[in-house]
Design a protein around this motif. Structure first.
Motif, PDB file in Angstrom:
ATOM      1  N   THR A  93     -35.671 -31.089  27.044  1.00  0.00           N
ATOM      2  CA  THR A  93     -34.329 -31.662  27.089  1.00  0.00           C
ATOM      3  C   THR A  93     -33.261 -30.574  27.137  1.00  0.00           C
ATOM      4  O   THR A  93     -33.490 -29.433  26.736  1.00  0.00           O
ATOM      5  N   ALA A  94     -32.079 -30.972  27.629  1.00  0.00           N
ATOM      6  CA  ALA A  94     -30.944 -30.060  27.663  1.00  0.00           C
ATOM      7  C   ALA A  94     -29.664 -30.866  27.730  1.00  0.00           C
ATOM      8  O   ALA A  94     -29.663 -32.021  28.168  1.00  0.00           O
ATOM      9  N   ASN A  95     -28.555 -30.261  27.306  1.00  0.00           N
ATOM     10  CA  ASN A  95     -27.264 -30.939  27.289  1.00  0.00           C
ATOM     11  C   ASN A  95     -26.127 -29.972  27.537  1.00  0.00           C
ATOM     12  O   ASN A  95     -26.176 -28.814  27.119  1.00  0.00           O
ATOM     13  N   HIS A  96     -25.115 -30.479  28.225  1.00  0.00           N
ATOM     14  CA  HIS A  96     -23.819 -29.815  28.307  1.00  0.00           C
ATOM     15  C   HIS A  96     -22.778 -30.810  27.837  1.00  0.00           C
ATOM     16  O   HIS A  96     -22.710 -31.932  28.346  1.00  0.00           O
ATOM     17  N   THR A  97     -21.976 -30.423  26.859  1.00  0.00           N
ATOM     18  CA  THR A  97     -20.833 -31.226  26.423  1.00  0.00           C
ATOM     19  C   THR A  97     -19.590 -30.374  26.596  1.00  0.00           C
ATOM     20  O   THR A  97     -19.419 -29.368  25.906  1.00  0.00           O
ATOM     21  N   GLY A  98     -18.745 -30.773  27.545  1.00  0.00           N
ATOM     22  CA  GLY A  98     -17.574 -29.973  27.875  1.00  0.00           C
ATOM     23  C   GLY A  98     -16.612 -29.814  26.711  1.00  0.00           C
ATOM     24  O   GLY A  98     -16.493 -30.697  25.851  1.00  0.00           O
ATOM     25  N   SER A  99     -15.904 -28.692  26.690  1.00  0.00           N
ATOM     26  CA  SER A  99     -15.003 -28.370  25.579  1.00  0.00           C
ATOM     27  C   SER A  99     -13.832 -29.331  25.463  1.00  0.00           C
ATOM     28  O   SER A  99     -13.201 -29.421  24.403  1.00  0.00           O
ATOM     29  N   GLU A 100     -13.512 -30.064  26.541  1.00  0.00           N
ATOM     30  CA  GLU A 100     -12.418 -31.026  26.505  1.00  0.00           C
ATOM     31  C   GLU A 100     -12.920 -32.466  26.420  1.00  0.00           C
ATOM     32  O   GLU A 100     -12.166 -33.411  26.667  1.00  0.00           O
ATOM     33  N   SER A 101     -14.184 -32.657  26.049  1.00  0.00           N
ATOM     34  CA  SER A 101     -14.714 -34.001  25.851  1.00  0.00           C
ATOM     35  C   SER A 101     -13.924 -34.702  24.746  1.00  0.00           C
ATOM     36  O   SER A 101     -13.562 -34.090  23.734  1.00  0.00           O
ATOM     37  N   ILE A 102     -13.683 -35.998  24.926  1.00  0.00           N
ATOM     38  CA  ILE A 102     -12.897 -36.741  23.942  1.00  0.00           C
ATOM     39  C   ILE A 102     -13.733 -36.912  22.676  1.00  0.00           C
ATOM     40  O   ILE A 102     -14.838 -37.445  22.719  1.00  0.00           O
ATOM     41  N   PRO A 103     -13.223 -36.468  21.527  1.00  0.00           N
ATOM     42  CA  PRO A 103     -14.007 -36.547  20.293  1.00  0.00           C
ATOM     43  C   PRO A 103     -14.056 -37.986  19.748  1.00  0.00           C
ATOM     44  O   PRO A 103     -13.224 -38.824  20.113  1.00  0.00           O
ATOM     45  N   ALA A 104     -15.090 -38.237  18.915  1.00  0.00           N
ATOM     46  CA  ALA A 104     -16.168 -37.308  18.620  1.00  0.00           C
ATOM     47  C   ALA A 104     -17.134 -37.250  19.797  1.00  0.00           C
ATOM     48  O   ALA A 104     -17.432 -38.268  20.409  1.00  0.00           O
ATOM     49  N   ALA A 105     -17.612 -36.058  20.113  1.00  0.00           N
ATOM     50  CA  ALA A 105     -18.524 -35.874  21.236  1.00  0.00           C
ATOM     51  C   ALA A 105     -19.590 -34.871  20.843  1.00  0.00           C
ATOM     52  O   ALA A 105     -19.326 -33.937  20.086  1.00  0.00           O
ATOM     53  N   GLY A 106     -20.793 -35.068  21.372  1.00  0.00           N
ATOM     54  CA  GLY A 106     -21.856 -34.131  21.076  1.00  0.00           C
ATOM     55  C   GLY A 106     -23.208 -34.689  21.474  1.00  0.00           C
ATOM     56  O   GLY A 106     -23.297 -35.638  22.250  1.00  0.00           O
ATOM     57  N   PHE A 107     -24.256 -34.103  20.932  1.00  0.00           N
ATOM     58  CA  PHE A 107     -25.609 -34.559  21.258  1.00  0.00           C
ATOM     59  C   PHE A 107     -26.540 -34.300  20.086  1.00  0.00           C
ATOM     60  O   PHE A 107     -26.251 -33.509  19.187  1.00  0.00           O
ATOM     61  N   ARG A 108     -27.667 -35.001  20.129  1.00  0.00           N
ATOM     62  CA  ARG A 108     -28.747 -34.807  19.165  1.00  0.00           C
ATOM     63  C   ARG A 108     -30.062 -34.829  19.948  1.00  0.00           C
ATOM     64  O   ARG A 108     -30.172 -35.515  20.973  1.00  0.00           O
ATOM     65  N   GLN A 109     -31.065 -34.134  19.455  1.00  0.00           N
ATOM     66  CA  GLN A 109     -32.348 -34.141  20.151  1.00  0.00           C
ATOM     67  C   GLN A 109     -33.502 -33.992  19.166  1.00  0.00           C
ATOM     68  O   GLN A 109     -33.340 -33.479  18.066  1.00  0.00           O
ATOM     69  N   ALA A 110     -34.631 -34.516  19.583  1.00  0.00           N
ATOM     70  CA  ALA A 110     -35.891 -34.357  18.873  1.00  0.00           C
ATOM     71  C   ALA A 110     -36.949 -34.180  19.963  1.00  0.00           C
ATOM     72  O   ALA A 110     -36.617 -34.065  21.150  1.00  0.00           O
ATOM     73  N   LYS A 111     -38.219 -34.161  19.589  1.00  0.00           N
ATOM     74  CA  LYS A 111     -39.260 -33.963  20.588  1.00  0.00           C
ATOM     75  C   LYS A 111     -39.210 -35.076  21.628  1.00  0.00           C
ATOM     76  O   LYS A 111     -39.306 -36.261  21.298  1.00  0.00           O
ATOM     77  N   HIS A 112     -39.033 -34.701  22.887  1.00  0.00           N
ATOM     78  CA  HIS A 112     -39.062 -35.610  24.033  1.00  0.00           C
ATOM     79  C   HIS A 112     -37.930 -36.642  24.032  1.00  0.00           C
ATOM     80  O   HIS A 112     -38.041 -37.674  24.696  1.00  0.00           O
ATOM     81  N   VAL A 113     -36.833 -36.386  23.332  1.00  0.00           N
ATOM     82  CA  VAL A 113     -35.728 -37.350  23.325  1.00  0.00           C
ATOM     83  C   VAL A 113     -34.399 -36.626  23.112  1.00  0.00           C
ATOM     84  O   VAL A 113     -34.325 -35.649  22.363  1.00  0.00           O
ATOM     85  N   ILE A 114     -33.360 -37.104  23.796  1.00  0.00           N
ATOM     86  CA  ILE A 114     -32.027 -36.541  23.629  1.00  0.00           C
ATOM     87  C   ILE A 114     -30.993 -37.655  23.700  1.00  0.00           C
ATOM     88  O   ILE A 114     -31.099 -38.571  24.513  1.00  0.00           O
ATOM     89  N   VAL A 115     -30.011 -37.582  22.816  1.00  0.00           N
ATOM     90  CA  VAL A 115     -28.906 -38.534  22.730  1.00  0.00           C
ATOM     91  C   VAL A 115     -27.609 -37.779  22.961  1.00  0.00           C
ATOM     92  O   VAL A 115     -27.428 -36.674  22.440  1.00  0.00           O
ATOM     93  N   SER A 116     -26.714 -38.335  23.742  1.00  0.00           N
ATOM     94  CA  SER A 116     -25.403 -37.708  23.923  1.00  0.00           C
ATOM     95  C   SER A 116     -24.323 -38.776  23.940  1.00  0.00           C
ATOM     96  O   SER A 116     -24.565 -39.927  24.307  1.00  0.00           O
ATOM     97  N   GLY A 117     -23.117 -38.385  23.519  1.00  0.00           N
ATOM     98  CA  GLY A 117     -22.031 -39.356  23.483  1.00  0.00           C
ATOM     99  C   GLY A 117     -20.674 -38.692  23.430  1.00  0.00           C
ATOM    100  O   GLY A 117     -20.540 -37.512  23.090  1.00  0.00           O
ATOM    101  N   ASN A 118     -19.675 -39.468  23.775  1.00  0.00           N
ATOM    102  CA  ASN A 118     -18.284 -39.024  23.682  1.00  0.00           C
ATOM    103  C   ASN A 118     -17.408 -40.220  23.339  1.00  0.00           C
ATOM    104  O   ASN A 118     -17.829 -41.368  23.469  1.00  0.00           O
ATOM    105  N   LEU A 119     -16.203 -39.951  22.878  1.00  0.00           N
ATOM    106  CA  LEU A 119     -15.277 -40.997  22.426  1.00  0.00           C
ATOM    107  C   LEU A 119     -15.917 -41.856  21.338  1.00  0.00           C
ATOM    108  O   LEU A 119     -15.769 -43.063  21.282  1.00  0.00           O
ATOM    109  N   LEU A 120     -16.670 -41.201  20.457  1.00  0.00           N
ATOM    110  CA  LEU A 120     -17.358 -41.887  19.374  1.00  0.00           C
ATOM    111  C   LEU A 120     -16.456 -41.978  18.151  1.00  0.00           C
ATOM    112  O   LEU A 120     -15.565 -41.151  17.956  1.00  0.00           O
ATOM    113  N   SER A 121     -16.700 -42.967  17.298  1.00  0.00           N
ATOM    114  CA  SER A 121     -15.913 -43.084  16.070  1.00  0.00           C
ATOM    115  C   SER A 121     -16.185 -41.912  15.138  1.00  0.00           C
ATOM    116  O   SER A 121     -15.309 -41.485  14.385  1.00  0.00           O
ATOM    117  N   SER A 122     -17.410 -41.375  15.202  1.00  0.00           N
ATOM    118  CA  SER A 122     -17.778 -40.176  14.452  1.00  0.00           C
ATOM    119  C   SER A 122     -19.116 -39.690  14.994  1.00  0.00           C
ATOM    120  O   SER A 122     -19.811 -40.407  15.722  1.00  0.00           O
TER     121      SER A 122
END
Length: 227
Positions: A93-122
């Motif tokens: 897995t891999a992720n790019h989250t741009g520096s101007e992504s609307i917060p909250a923004a980011g990603f999480r990963q574990a073996k064989h899985v990745i989650v990403s989001g933006n404009l999150l409540s937290s």
């Protein structure tokens, strides 16, 4: 809120992605997949569908997800407003989250899985999405739906959710592409659509069409409808 999850299921050999957002047509914008390449999720305030297809083309050549994402992102002058996740054929897995992504923004990963989001409540929404997938004991496709439910229950979106999608690709079966492009209850509707698509006459028919491992598979239509 836009949140997506990409995962590989070793048991079934399936690659699956799911996404939901407070805008329209999340499946058409975000998810791309190919059992000869892997999966991608391209999102953000100004998402690039070309990112999604571009990273698949690189991974189809055997380039790992991390390197493929780096190559796609590097020349784009608008990358600060975009987000991209990728899952390669080995489950990397891999992720790019741009520096101007609307917060909250980011990603999480574990073996064989990745989650990403933006404009999150937290950022706890990301954790809830990943935990919802990892904790679920349901079949693979339903685990992806459980992940979206977990994300929505944790934070949600002030705009409300309006669309949701599920994409599953594998060599031994036809792609499963389900989209709820506009609904007041997109997650509930997506789960219902999944039930209709994986049971009964539609599922019986889908099992007879060509696949990557059996490209000449097929039965006469008259035989299928008579069963």
């Amino acid at each position: 809120m836009t949140i997506s999850i990409l995962a590989y299921d070793e048991k079934s050999g399936s690659y699956g992605g799911a996404a939901t957002t407070g805008s329209l047509c999340v499946g058409g914008w975000v998810l791309r997949g190919d059992a000869d390449a892997g999966l991608s999720a391209s999102q953000g305030s100004l998402p690039s569908t070309m990112w999604g297809t571009g990273v698949l083309e690189l991974m189809r050549q055997g380039i790992p997800a991390e390197e493929a994402v780096a190559q796609v992102v590097a020349p784009d002058t608008g990358k600060a407003q975009r987000q991209l996740s990728a899952l390669d054929l080995q489950g990397g897995t891999a992720n790019h989250t741009g520096s101007e992504s609307i917060p909250a923004a980011g990603f999480r990963q574990a073996k064989h899985v990745i989650v990403s989001g933006n404009l999150l409540s937290s950022e706890t929404v990301l954790d809830a999405c990943l935990d919802g997938f990892l904790a679920s004991t349901a079949p693979f496709e339903q685990r992806l739906l459980d992940a979206l439910d977990g994300a929505a229950a944790t934070g949600g979106d002030s705009r409300g959710l309006l669309s949701a999608a599920l994409l599953v690709v594998r060599r031994r079966a036809a792609p499963l592409t389900l989209r709820v492009d506009r609904s007041e209850t997109p997650l509930r509707d997506l789960r219902a659509l999944h039930g209709h698509a994986t049971k009964g006459a539609y599922a019986d028919w889908a099992a007879t069409v060509p696949t990557l491992d059996d490209p000449y598979l097929g039965e006469p239509f008259s035989k299928i409808v008579s069963q």
